[in-house]
Design a protein around this motif. Sequence first.
Motif, mmCIF file in Angstrom:
data_model
loop_
_atom_site.group_PDB
_atom_site.id
_atom_site.type_symbol
_atom_site.label_atom_id
_atom_site.label_comp_id
_atom_site.label_asym_id
_atom_site.label_seq_id
_atom_site.Cartn_x
_atom_site.Cartn_y
_atom_site.Cartn_z
ATOM 1 N N PRO A 183 -4.358 13.956 4.015
ATOM 2 C CA PRO A 183 -2.981 14.220 3.577
ATOM 3 C C PRO A 183 -2.173 12.929 3.511
ATOM 4 N N ILE A 184 -1.296 12.843 2.533
ATOM 5 C CA ILE A 184 -0.543 11.607 2.299
ATOM 6 C C ILE A 184 0.220 11.161 3.544
ATOM 7 N N ASP A 185 0.906 12.091 4.222
ATOM 8 C CA ASP A 185 1.686 11.711 5.404
ATOM 9 C C ASP A 185 0.809 11.116 6.495
ATOM 10 N N ALA A 186 -0.413 11.633 6.629
ATOM 11 C CA ALA A 186 -1.332 11.101 7.628
ATOM 12 C C ALA A 186 -1.787 9.688 7.263
ATOM 13 N N SER B 114 -8.997 7.256 3.115
ATOM 14 C CA SER B 114 -8.625 6.806 1.770
ATOM 15 C C SER B 114 -9.692 7.089 0.729
ATOM 16 N N GLY B 115 -10.603 7.996 1.036
ATOM 17 C CA GLY B 115 -11.641 8.347 0.071
ATOM 18 C C GLY B 115 -12.698 7.281 -0.082
ATOM 19 N N LEU B 116 -12.919 6.503 0.979
ATOM 20 C CA LEU B 116 -13.915 5.444 0.945
ATOM 21 C C LEU B 116 -14.898 5.625 2.096
ATOM 22 N N THR C 86 8.076 14.022 -8.063
ATOM 23 C CA THR C 86 6.911 14.826 -8.461
ATOM 24 C C THR C 86 5.713 13.963 -8.851
ATOM 25 N N ALA C 87 5.834 12.647 -8.650
ATOM 26 C CA ALA C 87 4.749 11.734 -9.027
ATOM 27 C C ALA C 87 3.515 11.972 -8.163
ATOM 28 N N GLU C 88 2.350 11.697 -8.736
ATOM 29 C CA GLU C 88 1.089 11.824 -8.017
ATOM 30 C C GLU C 88 0.759 10.511 -7.305
ATOM 31 N N PRO C 89 0.078 10.567 -6.168
ATOM 32 C CA PRO C 89 -0.334 9.326 -5.494
ATOM 33 C C PRO C 89 -1.334 8.548 -6.342
ATOM 34 N N MET D 201 0.821 -1.202 0.000
ATOM 35 C CA MET D 201 0.000 0.000 0.000
ATOM 36 C C MET D 201 0.864 1.264 0.000
ATOM 37 N N VAL D 202 1.958 1.214 0.737
ATOM 38 C CA VAL D 202 2.855 2.371 0.832
ATOM 39 C C VAL D 202 3.362 2.778 -0.545
ATOM 40 N N ASP D 203 3.572 1.803 -1.411
ATOM 41 C CA ASP D 203 4.105 2.101 -2.736
ATOM 42 C C ASP D 203 3.085 2.748 -3.674
ATOM 43 N N SER D 204 1.863 2.961 -3.195
ATOM 44 C CA SER D 204 0.893 3.729 -3.977
ATOM 45 C C SER D 204 1.185 5.230 -3.896
#
Length: 229
Positions: free
Chosen positions: A121-124, A158-160, A61-64, A48-51
């Motif tokens: 936020p991604i870090d969270a 996670s938007g769910l 600069t890649a997007e999640p 999951m982290v690699d998403s």
Amino acid sequence: MNNKILMMIELQNGLNDATNGKEWTKGITKNGKKIDWRRCIYMECAEMVDSFPWKHWKAITAEPDWENHQIEVVDVWHFIISLAIEEYTQNNRGSLEDIAVQISNSNTLNKIETTEESFAPIDAVLEKVENLIRVAISKEAVDLDTLFGEFFDLVAMSGLNLDSLYRLYVGKNILNQFRQDNGYKEGTYIKVWNDKEDNVVMKSIWETNSDVTPEFLYEELSKVYVTLV
């Protein structure tokens, strides 16, 4: 008791019976292979982290990839449900319905019983994933309330919500069952359907149907697959 929670638990139990044998709750497959659901959870969390573009030296600069992340969240849910069923069975804590009652009566489920779907936020999110890993690798007796709480936090971040988690779970569960029924273990299963991976086809089916049932999804997959073989 939440019916969607119970449905997911029943589907997971049936899938595990079919793939691992009727006595999988003893921690061994029908082929004598040891089952470690905790390891499944933390290894899936690592994927999951690699998403996310967490590497400071590469693709900065890649997007999640939120879509892939959500699929990984659902995969983790498969393993958490399996661990819960194993825990209840081995310790005579009750039935599948009792697991659903435990989840339904907890305050943690309220976090996803909503129409809201937003990304944290991604870090969270990464911190929450790592919290889930810590719970999974603990050598202490499994604390299902804590595990469920951390997971539903992650779902909400996670938007769910419960509805989208349910649809994604049913889709992946039934697709896994469909694969098993059509030669996945034997290596004869066709994974690319008319230039689309079966995951994509599955997702398109439930996206165009507001109330997907397991039976309906399996039938729709069968209709498409029969044209390929």
